[in-house]
Every structure is written in structure tokens, then in C-alpha cells.
Design a protein around this motif. Structure first.
Motif, PDB file in Angstrom:
ATOM      1  N   GLY A   1       0.816  -1.207   0.000  1.00 13.05           N
ATOM      2  CA  GLY A   1       0.000   0.000   0.000  1.00 13.05           C
ATOM      3  C   GLY A   1       0.850   1.257   0.000  1.00 13.05           C
ATOM      4  O   GLY A   1       0.574   2.234   0.686  1.00 13.05           O
ATOM      5  N   VAL A   2       1.890   1.230  -0.818  1.00 16.12           N
ATOM      6  CA  VAL A   2       2.894   2.279  -0.791  1.00 16.12           C
ATOM      7  C   VAL A   2       3.520   2.380  -2.174  1.00 16.12           C
ATOM      8  O   VAL A   2       3.308   1.511  -3.015  1.00 16.12           O
ATOM      9  N   GLN A   3       4.267   3.427  -2.451  1.00 16.89           N
ATOM     10  CA  GLN A   3       4.968   3.516  -3.726  1.00 16.89           C
ATOM     11  C   GLN A   3       6.291   2.760  -3.667  1.00 16.89           C
ATOM     12  O   GLN A   3       6.885   2.599  -2.597  1.00 16.89           O
ATOM     13  N   ALA A   4       6.740   2.298  -4.831  1.00 16.54           N
ATOM     14  CA  ALA A   4       7.943   1.472  -4.894  1.00 16.54           C
ATOM     15  C   ALA A   4       9.143   2.155  -4.235  1.00 16.54           C
ATOM     16  O   ALA A   4       9.925   1.518  -3.525  1.00 16.54           O
ATOM     17  N   ALA A   5       9.271   3.449  -4.457  1.00 19.70           N
ATOM     18  CA  ALA A   5      10.439   4.169  -3.938  1.00 19.70           C
ATOM     19  C   ALA A   5      10.516   4.082  -2.415  1.00 19.70           C
ATOM     20  O   ALA A   5      11.605   4.106  -1.835  1.00 19.70           O
ATOM     21  N   ALA A   6       9.362   3.969  -1.781  1.00 20.79           N
ATOM     22  CA  ALA A   6       9.333   3.936  -0.317  1.00 20.79           C
ATOM     23  C   ALA A   6      10.047   2.704   0.242  1.00 20.79           C
ATOM     24  O   ALA A   6      10.609   2.737   1.336  1.00 20.79           O
ATOM     25  N   LEU A   7      10.036   1.623  -0.514  1.00 20.41           N
ATOM     26  CA  LEU A   7      10.650   0.379  -0.029  1.00 20.41           C
ATOM     27  C   LEU A   7      12.154   0.537   0.151  1.00 20.41           C
ATOM     28  O   LEU A   7      12.764  -0.129   0.985  1.00 20.41           O
ATOM     29  N   TYR A   8      12.735   1.443  -0.631  1.00 18.39           N
ATOM     30  CA  TYR A   8      14.192   1.578  -0.625  1.00 18.39           C
ATOM     31  C   TYR A   8      14.705   2.280   0.630  1.00 18.39           C
ATOM     32  O   TYR A   8      15.900   2.401   0.844  1.00 18.39           O
ATOM     33  N   ARG A   9      13.789   2.740   1.419  1.00 16.01           N
ATOM     34  CA  ARG A   9      14.177   3.289   2.712  1.00 16.01           C
ATOM     35  C   ARG A   9      14.544   2.155   3.675  1.00 16.01           C
ATOM     36  O   ARG A   9      15.323   2.339   4.607  1.00 16.01           O
ATOM     37  N   TYR A  10      13.997   0.975   3.431  1.00 11.72           N
ATOM     38  CA  TYR A  10      14.193  -0.151   4.360  1.00 11.72           C
ATOM     39  C   TYR A  10      15.101  -1.237   3.797  1.00 11.72           C
ATOM     40  O   TYR A  10      15.776  -1.942   4.546  1.00 11.72           O
TER      41      TYR A  10
END
Lengths: 214, 214
Positions: A42-51
Motif C-alpha cells: 500500500g505504498v509507492q515502490a520508492a518507499a521500499l528503498y528506505r528499508y
DNA sequence: GAATGAATTGAACGTTTGTTTTATTATTTA
DNA sequence: TAAATAATAAAACAAACGTTCAATTCATTC
């Protein structure tokens, strides 16, 4: 748009791990796209790269956790002072319980080793070998004190692991058999497989009773 | 550039199948690109489309052939008039021999089912089920005539198949053990697993001698 | 030796891929 | 309430993907 209301790093990271395990188990690591994963969370792909710095870091993290958890679980469950037959029984029961409870990460750990880089592959394999060594130790002890009849300890260990890990390929908890029934069956088959004789079986039943009594 | 000297459709197709099985076994279906495959064959990617309309057609073709070959191989090897113990022995021996001789397509058939479309998946699963049915039949016969002691035939069949298919995960023909030695070990383990008693084992040894003699 | 078909190349197509960058908003801290 | 930080969106990147198409050359047949 940017940060959304109620957003929480820890929750996003945990949700990402769960969703990734499920998606990779179902479609495979290469077939899962970061956008697909992000949509599931439930988020944009770019957000995953924070983790997770890269897609492969995410995969490695899942596998690493799985193996660490497996070894940890065995450390907690293994009986110290029992005979080989009873220890083998505990090993099989713990193995099945752990894997059935973690179908997704088990699939990931078994199927996606080839997507790891060299160094990371060898890290995971090191853990796997350490775990298998525990089984070989039990089998060897059993051979030495006459509890088991085994031609080749290493081969038998692989056969047992293949057999009991294979549970998750066909087993569905909501069908004909319960986990307990399945485990009981696999325990019987394993004990026969290693040639544990009747006399020995009696003994380990006694051991088990003593162990449970305290 | 166009058609090259010495080019031959049949050879290219066969080479494509072999290279695809090897590449998919090593890297996975999704991870293998058509260009990578073409390079392995020594041809341009477009040339592959003369033999396989899509990438998935190629995968399906490999799996289909594998399963057809497996069933065919068992049909040719299975003894008609022998007892359950001897038939089980033949089943295991044939299964191991077939899979060891076809490591690559075995890996493909076991790992890449999820990349198949619905209809094709069910086609392959139909073949797989038919094959497993043969094993269940042997086990059931063995239970009925007292040769085996088995709690749950379906579960035991899955356990045996997982175990004997797992050979290809760890077995390398150029190492410590030969195929014959490995097979002998798995035969012993299987017979114990199904609770074949000593008396029965004697009988099936006699059967086997008669079978080979005539 | 011309005609026909089989086998392949090379270029191109629109998508999708993992990932990066920048801007923006929510939350926490001072 | 102001400043700092955490969490995300949106857009963009080059590279790689499966696949198609037209052109071209080898092999075979008449």
C-alpha cells in the motif's frame, strides 16, 4: 503528495517483509516486481528503498531470518540429556512445526538460493550446513550406541531432511489431516527409516515420558 | 547476414531445449532471458521463435516431455506380476535412475510450475498425479496383503516421492558415492519406511531373482 | 541453373524493470 | 510554535525484457 497520515516505518518494514515472502513464495523472486510488492504493502515502490537498499537485500534478509530462526528454534527445543532416538524425534517434530508455521519463508529459502550473490549464498549455506550437522550428529550417536541401523549417515541425513521439509509442498492445514497427525506419521516413518528397533523404540518412549515429566 | 552455413533446424531446436533446461535449472525461468539462451545456442534471439512461439511454450514443452518420459520410463520398467515389495523396489530404482540422468529437466519440472498458465499447469499436474497414483497403488496393495505397515497411504506416497526426488539436490555423480550405491541406500530406507518386514523382504528378494532370471 | 523453401540476422517495438533524485508532507523534538 | 527529522510520493533514468518484421542467405528440388 509525500508522507501520509499514520505512516510508520516499523509497520511498513514488517508489512514489506510479509508481503515479499508471500509474493516470492507464490510467483518467485525474479517474477516479483518492486512495484507489485509496493502495491501489496500500500505504498509507492520508492518507499521500499528506505528499508531495503536493493531487491536482493530484501531477499537475503528474509532468508537470513528464516535460517536464524530455524537454528534458534532447534536450540530452544533440543533435549540435552536424552538418547539418540528421543533426540531424533524432537528434531523431526521441531522441524515440521517450524516449517509448517512458516510456509512462505520456507519456500523462499528453498527455491531462491540461486538469486543470491556468491558471498550471501555461502553465508546462508553455512547456516544450513550447521543445521544439518545437528541431525548428522544425532544419527551418528544412534549408530554408535546401536540405536539405529544406518549405512551412510550423510546420505540418510539428506534423505530425512528432504522428506520432512517436503511436508509443506503438499500439506494444507485446513484439510484431511491435522499438523499433529502428519507429524506423528512422519515420526513413525523416520524412526523406521533409521532402523530404530522395537527394543530401542520402547526405550525412547520411556525417555520421552521422563523428559516430559521434568 | 541471414541463414548461416551448416544451419539445421532440428539441431538448433534440440540444442535450444538442452540449453534452456540447463539455464532454467541454474538461474530460474524468469531469470533466463531469450537473448541469453540464444547466445548459449549460438544464434540470435529471433531465431528461437521459429521453434517455440513464446518463452512459456518452451518451458511447457520441457516439462511436458519430462513428465511423458517419466511415465513412459515407468511403463517400460514396471514388473506386472510381482508382489508389492518387488514393485516398490522397481519404482524407486527407476525413479532415481530417471531423475539422476535428467537433473536439469527435473529441476525445471519441480521448480517452475508457477510460471505456467492455468491450463498448462493443470495439464502437467494431471500427469504428475497419474504417476503418483502408481506409487499409491503399490502401497495400497502392500497394505492389503500384509507386506507393508502404513498408517496413511497418500501421506506415505508423498513422503517417499519427496525423499527419492531429493536425491538430485545433493547428489553429484563424480563424488563419494556412485548412483548404484545411492540407489541401494534409498531402497533400504524406503523398504523400512513402509514397514516391510524381514519375512516380506526375503520374499521380494526371491521374486527379484525370479524376475531377472525370466 | 533457376526456383522454392528453410534458417537465420539485425533492427526495431512498446513495456517493464530496479533504482535514484527531488520535493513534500507528517510527526517528533526543542 | 519553530525546527528537525522521518516517511512518503512523483517523476525520471537507462537498461533489459519478450516479441515482431522485413530482409537475406543457405540448402534443396526440378
Amino acid at each position: 503528495m509525500a508522507r501520509t497520515v499514520g505512516s510508520d516505518g516499523e509497520r511498513t518494514q514488517a508489512a514489506t517483509r510479509d508481503a515479499a515472502a508471500a509474493l516470492i513464495a507464490r510467483h518467485g523472486y525474479e517474477a516479483m516486481s518492486m512495484r507489485q510488492l509496493a502495491a501489496e504493502v500500500g505504498v509507492q515502490a520508492a518507499a521500499l528503498y528506505r528499508y531495503f537498499p536493493t531487491k536482493q537485500d530484501l531477499l537475503y534478509s528474509l532468508m537470513r531470518d528464516h535460517m536464524d530462526g530455524l537454528i534458534e528454534s532447534w536450540k530452544a527445543a533440543r533435549p540435552a540429556a536424552l538418547g539418540p532416538a528421543a533426540r531424533l524425534e524432537h528434531f523431526v517434530a521441531n522441524h515440521i512445526a517450524f516449517h509448517v508455521a512458516r510456509r512462505h519463508s520456507t519456500h523462499v529459502s528453498n527455491m531462491e538460493l540461486r538469486s543470491l550473490s556468491r558471498e550471501r549464498l555461502s553465508q546462508v549455506l553455512k547456516l544450513r550446513t550447521a543445521y544439518e550437522k545437528e541431525l548428522r550428529r544425532i544419527l551418528r550417536d544412534g549408530v554408535e550406541d546401536g540405536a539405529f541401523r544406518i549405512d551412510d549417515v550423510a546420505l540418510t541425513a539428506m534423505a530425512i531432511i528432504q522428506m520432512i521439509t517436503g511436508v509443506i509442498v503438499w500439506f494444507r492445514p485446513d484439510e484431511r489431516l491435522s499438523v499433529e497427525e502428519v507429524t506423528r506419521n512422519y515420526l513413525t516413518m523416520t524412526m523406521r527409516l533409521v532402523g530404530a528397533n522395537a527394543k530401542q523404540e520402547e526405550r525412547h518412549v520411556r525417555d520421552r515420558a521422563e523428559f516430559r515429566a521434568g
